[in-house]
Design a protein around this motif. Structure first.
Motif, PDB file in Angstrom:
ATOM      1  N   THR A 118       0.821  -1.204   0.000  1.00 54.72           N
ATOM      2  CA  THR A 118       0.000   0.000   0.000  1.00 54.72           C
ATOM      3  C   THR A 118       0.863   1.265   0.000  1.00 54.72           C
ATOM      4  N   ARG A 119       2.150   1.097  -0.226  1.00 51.57           N
ATOM      5  CA  ARG A 119       3.099   2.208  -0.372  1.00 51.57           C
ATOM      6  C   ARG A 119       3.060   3.171   0.814  1.00 51.57           C
ATOM      7  N   GLN A 120       3.055   2.611   2.012  1.00 45.91           N
ATOM      8  CA  GLN A 120       3.155   3.424   3.224  1.00 45.91           C
ATOM      9  C   GLN A 120       4.640   3.611   3.511  1.00 45.91           C
ATOM     10  N   ASN A 121       5.183   4.726   3.054  1.00 47.28           N
ATOM     11  CA  ASN A 121       6.633   4.883   3.116  1.00 47.28           C
ATOM     12  C   ASN A 121       7.186   4.934   4.531  1.00 47.28           C
ATOM     13  N   TRP A 122       6.333   5.220   5.508  1.00 47.06           N
ATOM     14  CA  TRP A 122       6.852   5.291   6.875  1.00 47.06           C
ATOM     15  C   TRP A 122       7.308   3.939   7.383  1.00 47.06           C
ATOM     16  N   ARG A 123       6.928   2.870   6.680  1.00 51.11           N
ATOM     17  CA  ARG A 123       7.346   1.559   7.143  1.00 51.11           C
ATOM     18  C   ARG A 123       8.845   1.343   7.006  1.00 51.11           C
ATOM     19  N   THR A 124       9.507   2.141   6.149  1.00 50.45           N
ATOM     20  CA  THR A 124      10.897   1.828   5.803  1.00 50.45           C
ATOM     21  C   THR A 124      11.809   1.734   7.021  1.00 50.45           C
ATOM     22  N   SER A 125      11.681   2.692   7.948  1.00 47.86           N
ATOM     23  CA  SER A 125      12.654   2.686   9.041  1.00 47.86           C
ATOM     24  C   SER A 125      12.357   1.633  10.091  1.00 47.86           C
ATOM     25  N   ILE A 126      11.129   1.120  10.134  1.00 53.03           N
ATOM     26  CA  ILE A 126      10.827   0.179  11.211  1.00 53.03           C
ATOM     27  C   ILE A 126      10.671  -1.247  10.716  1.00 53.03           C
ATOM     28  N   ASN A 127      10.699  -1.474   9.393  1.00 53.68           N
ATOM     29  CA  ASN A 127      10.346  -2.829   8.953  1.00 53.68           C
ATOM     30  C   ASN A 127      11.386  -3.880   9.315  1.00 53.68           C
ATOM     31  N   ARG A 128      12.672  -3.484   9.362  1.00 55.32           N
ATOM     32  CA  ARG A 128      13.690  -4.488   9.710  1.00 55.32           C
ATOM     33  C   ARG A 128      13.482  -5.012  11.125  1.00 55.32           C
ATOM     34  N   THR A 129      13.218  -4.098  12.049  1.00 60.61           N
ATOM     35  CA  THR A 129      12.992  -4.500  13.436  1.00 60.61           C
ATOM     36  C   THR A 129      11.713  -5.317  13.545  1.00 60.61           C
ATOM     37  N   ALA A 130      10.676  -4.889  12.822  1.00 56.17           N
ATOM     38  CA  ALA A 130       9.402  -5.599  12.908  1.00 56.17           C
ATOM     39  C   ALA A 130       9.529  -7.015  12.345  1.00 56.17           C
ATOM     40  N   GLU A 131      10.298  -7.145  11.248  1.00 54.10           N
ATOM     41  CA  GLU A 131      10.488  -8.484  10.684  1.00 54.10           C
ATOM     42  C   GLU A 131      11.330  -9.349  11.617  1.00 54.10           C
ATOM     43  N   ALA A 132      12.310  -8.727  12.262  1.00 51.23           N
ATOM     44  CA  ALA A 132      13.121  -9.476  13.229  1.00 51.23           C
ATOM     45  C   ALA A 132      12.211 -10.004  14.329  1.00 51.23           C
ATOM     46  N   MET A 133      11.278  -9.145  14.762  1.00 50.80           N
ATOM     47  CA  MET A 133      10.340  -9.563  15.797  1.00 50.80           C
ATOM     48  C   MET A 133       9.521 -10.759  15.316  1.00 50.80           C
ATOM     49  N   THR A 134       9.108 -10.727  14.045  1.00 53.85           N
ATOM     50  CA  THR A 134       8.358 -11.847  13.481  1.00 53.85           C
ATOM     51  C   THR A 134       9.148 -13.135  13.593  1.00 53.85           C
ATOM     52  N   ILE A 135      10.395 -13.084  13.149  1.00 56.35           N
ATOM     53  CA  ILE A 135      11.188 -14.309  13.102  1.00 56.35           C
ATOM     54  C   ILE A 135      11.458 -14.830  14.508  1.00 56.35           C
ATOM     55  N   PHE A 136      11.803 -13.924  15.410  1.00 56.46           N
ATOM     56  CA  PHE A 136      12.129 -14.373  16.763  1.00 56.46           C
ATOM     57  C   PHE A 136      10.889 -14.906  17.475  1.00 56.46           C
ATOM     58  N   SER A 137       9.743 -14.283  17.211  1.00 56.22           N
ATOM     59  CA  SER A 137       8.571 -14.815  17.914  1.00 56.22           C
ATOM     60  C   SER A 137       8.098 -16.122  17.283  1.00 56.22           C
ATOM     61  N   ILE A 138       8.327 -16.320  15.984  1.00 55.99           N
ATOM     62  CA  ILE A 138       7.987 -17.639  15.427  1.00 55.99           C
ATOM     63  C   ILE A 138       8.904 -18.696  16.036  1.00 55.99           C
ATOM     64  N   ALA A 139      10.161 -18.322  16.271  1.00 56.66           N
ATOM     65  CA  ALA A 139      11.088 -19.271  16.900  1.00 56.66           C
ATOM     66  C   ALA A 139      10.570 -19.660  18.284  1.00 56.66           C
ATOM     67  N   CYS A 140      10.092 -18.664  19.039  1.00 63.70           N
ATOM     68  CA  CYS A 140       9.547 -18.965  20.380  1.00 63.70           C
ATOM     69  C   CYS A 140       8.285 -19.807  20.260  1.00 63.70           C
ATOM     70  N   ALA A 141       7.432 -19.448  19.282  1.00 60.53           N
ATOM     71  CA  ALA A 141       6.174 -20.179  19.105  1.00 60.53           C
ATOM     72  C   ALA A 141       6.448 -21.632  18.743  1.00 60.53           C
ATOM     73  N   GLY A 142       7.397 -21.831  17.838  1.00 58.84           N
ATOM     74  CA  GLY A 142       7.677 -23.171  17.342  1.00 58.84           C
ATOM     75  C   GLY A 142       8.149 -24.126  18.418  1.00 58.84           C
ATOM     76  N   LEU A 143       8.745 -23.586  19.486  1.00 66.83           N
ATOM     77  CA  LEU A 143       9.231 -24.446  20.565  1.00 66.83           C
ATOM     78  C   LEU A 143       8.096 -25.277  21.170  1.00 66.83           C
ATOM     79  N   PHE A 144       6.904 -24.663  21.269  1.00 68.28           N
ATOM     80  CA  PHE A 144       5.841 -25.337  22.011  1.00 68.28           C
ATOM     81  C   PHE A 144       5.257 -26.550  21.278  1.00 68.28           C
TER      82      PHE A 144
END
Lengths: 478, 177
Positions: A118-144
């Protein structure tokens, strides 16, 4: 004066009368920072000395993560009986924590995928951290799910989770929503990781060259290996941008499908309170809601510690709060709609379940959930709240707590009070479950600290595209 | 060893500088040349006359492959290898197979998009004359480069150099192969 700027006298009269508000595009990088400043700021964190606070936080995180290690070791060596599960609640904190962590993951994909489309340019500065959060929380989720089978080595062969024939040659049943989960979560985790990595390739190239210049061959080699020879070629950018856009499109489909499939774990069963068609959209909006709260919980301290005020501006926080408000209100709508459908459906068991949730044995959990998830986000209607970062931080903690309780309420109340009063029970967790869950926060923050230390936490190349200098037409794009 | 240089390299200070220079180089008829930029400069692909990327073809092929793999996996396990009678239901039914098919389709189309990018960019490419140049560090920071290769049929050490200088290219030098 060019012709398109000339305004006729009548138009001017109308403009004077209606007095339109000027609506300039928000500036996404404050203080007119140069590209060199951006590179220096982001790479400086990785190249500088490890700060003391990092070591302190890392040590604390590792100790907390140790609780999970102890919990899981005890579980695997003794058996799943060490958890508080007993009939009728044969499922509780394992699936609650799984859904909780998977839900948090969803905001990262939403920011990186849907906001990209949707071309929300404000995402640029935060997307790396947000994606990192995705990956790390899937890692935590997958443990269970991996560890709740008890004998974890059987998860892969002979196919407790993954499709491999067991000793009798029988395959997993693909009619089971739990088997769908295996595919959904593995797809989610691996595609998110790939998405994160693809976006990072140009920045890894920057680090490779900077370390090479400093004579650090080892680190230059490691970053260079993962940068795969990136050289910023326009011919490569075309493919890179296309791949990134496609991943955003695919990610959009994924973010909607994964939490829907997770909700099928419940919706395809016949337990009262679970067997409803609202579950897929309800779970997706709940997931995004909890994820945005967690993004804010992480971004606000990160912004303060690394002094990222020029990248993560008040406008960014404002946008995040608004999405949290929308999602929280949707979740509140879903809570009320469940009651209406239970009443309208005229099924006595369904009706009883919802009355029992609200006023039964677990009413304390319901009201914690309701106040945290429905009332808390309503504060975000006010601009004053959206610009008070300390207050936002406190609110997001409440939402995180509330969203955990949402899963607790859905899962435990329905199981503890199903059709047969003779089989009713009261579930409470054992210390092993509590320790295990507590430990996953340590795992999560440990991974985050490593990310802060070794990877570019702000996507430099993406942020540069939204600066004024990047506009080849000097702001006069036709 | 006096090898032939790889080409000529010129630095530009601004995005619009490299953008307009690229338009001229494209119109001059050069084929083997490249721009090196720290971020995807908006519209530079058109200014260079680049074609649309073929990554979507890879992604589509992967997605179709994923769907076939999903149907195949469930059909093989449920209807061929071990026919399990479950309440008289059909051995293979497409409805409960949908989630697995969708997820495999998503996964494979995503991986194929990335694989397509890697193949089309010819990664991993750990050696390239541009990477050896000491300008790469600034080109991934805040400068822009144009590299015209010596293998281009239009290339001439003097005329190409003049062109790049006329376009505002700074420090136009030969790039060692």
């Amino acid at each position: 004066m060019s012709s398109n700027v000339e305004i006729s006298a009548s138009t001017q009269a109308i403009l004077a009368e209606v007095n339109p508000a000027s609506n300039p595009r928000p500036v996404l990088v404050l203080n007119d920072r140069s590209h060199a400043w951006i590179t220096e700021k982001v790479c400086g964190i990785i190249e500088g000395k490890t700060p003391l606070w990092w070591w302190v936080c890392f040590a604390v995180s590792c100790s907390i993560a140790g609780c999970s290690v102890i919990g899981f070791t005890y579980l695997v060596s003794t058996g799943v009986g060490v958890w508080g599960h007993a009939s009728p609640a044969n499922w509780a904190w394992d699936i609650i924590n799984f859904v909780f962590w998977v839900g948090i993951a969803h905001a990262g994909t939403l920011i990186s995928a849907i906001l990209c489309l949707t071309r929300q340019n404000w995402r640029t500065s935060i997307n790396r951290t947000a994606e990192a959060m995705t990956i790390f929380s899937i890692a935590c989720a997958g443990l269970f799910p991996a560890l709740h089978v008890g004998r974890v080595w059987l998860a892969v062969l002979p196919g407790y989770l993954f499709p491999a024939p067991n000793a009798n040659g029988i395959w997993p049943n693909f009619r089971s929503a739990l088997e769908w989960d295996v595919f959904a979560v593995n797809t989610y985790g691996s595609v998110s990781l790939v998405f994160w990595y693809v976006g990072m390739i140009p920045d890894l190239g920057v680090l490779r060259d900077r370390f090479f210049k400093r004579g650090d061959k080892l680190r230059s080699g490691i970053y260079g290996f993962f940068a795969m020879g990136w050289r910023g070629s326009a011919r490569h950018w075309v493919h890179h941008e296309m791949a990134y856009l496609l991943l955003a499109g695919i990610g959009t489909l994924m973010v909607v499908s994964v939490c829907s499939i997770v909700s099928f774990d419940f919706a395809t069963s016949l337990i009262p309170g679970w067997h409803t068609t609202i579950f897929p959209p309800y779970f997706v909006s709940g997931a995004i809601f909890s994820g945005f709260a967690m993004v804010l919980t992480i971004l606000l301290p990160m912004r303060a510690i690394f002094k990222f005020e020029d990248f993560i501006t008040a406008y960014h926080i404002d946008c995040l709060c608004k999405i949290t408000l929308v999602m929280g209100t949707l979740v509140g709508y879903a809570y009320l709609m469940e009651f209406i459908i239970a009443w309208y459906g005229a099924n006595p068991n369904e009706g009883f379940t919802f009355v029992n949730r609200t006023f039964g044995l677990y009413d304390w959990a319901y009201w914690i959930m309701f106040s945290c998830n429905v009332i808390t986000p309503q504060f975000f209607w006010f601009k004053k709240v959206r610009s008070n970062f300390a207050f936002i931080f406190v609110l997001t903690i409440f939402i995180n707590i509330g969203m955990w309780f949402e899963r607790f309420v859905i899962i435990v109340t329905s199981l503890a009070r199903d059709y047969l009063p003779s089989s009713w029970g009261y579930y409470s967790p054992s210390i092993v479950e509590i320790l295990t869950y507590f430990g996953t926060f340590g795992v999560f923050s440990m991974l985050f600290l490593l990310f802060f230390r070794f990877l570019p936490i702000i996507p430099m190349s993406e942020v540069k595209t939204v600066t004024l200098q990047a506009d080849v037409h000097g702001g006069k794009h036709s | 060893m006096a090898e032939q240089p790889y080409g000529l390299i010129a630095t530009f200070d601004t995005a619009s500088g490299v953008y307009h220079a690229a338009e001229t180089v494209r119109d001059a008829g050069y084929k083997n040349w490249d721009c090196i930029t720290p971020y995807p400069v908006h519209g530079l692909d058109k200014a260079m006359g680049l074609k649309r990327s073929l990554v979507p073809v890879f992604s589509l092929a992967g997605g179709i492959g994923g769907v076939i793999a999903g149907v195949g996996l469930i059909y093989f396990t449920a209807a061929i290898d071990y026919k399990l009678i479950l309440a008289g239901r059909p051995f293979f039914s497409p409805i409960p197979a949908i989630p697995v098919i969708v997820e495999l389709g998503i996964a494979l189309s995503a991986f194929s998009a990335v694989a397509g990018m890697i193949v089309l960019c010819r990664f991993p490419m750990l050696y390239h004359p541009v990477l050896k140049s000491d300008r790469i560090i600034s080109a991934l920071d805040d400068k822009y480069l144009i590299v015209i290769e010596a293998c281009d049929p239009m290339f001439s050490p003097t005329r190409t150099k003049d062109l790049l200088e006329k376009l505002g290219g700074l420090d136009v030098k030969e790039l060692e192969a």
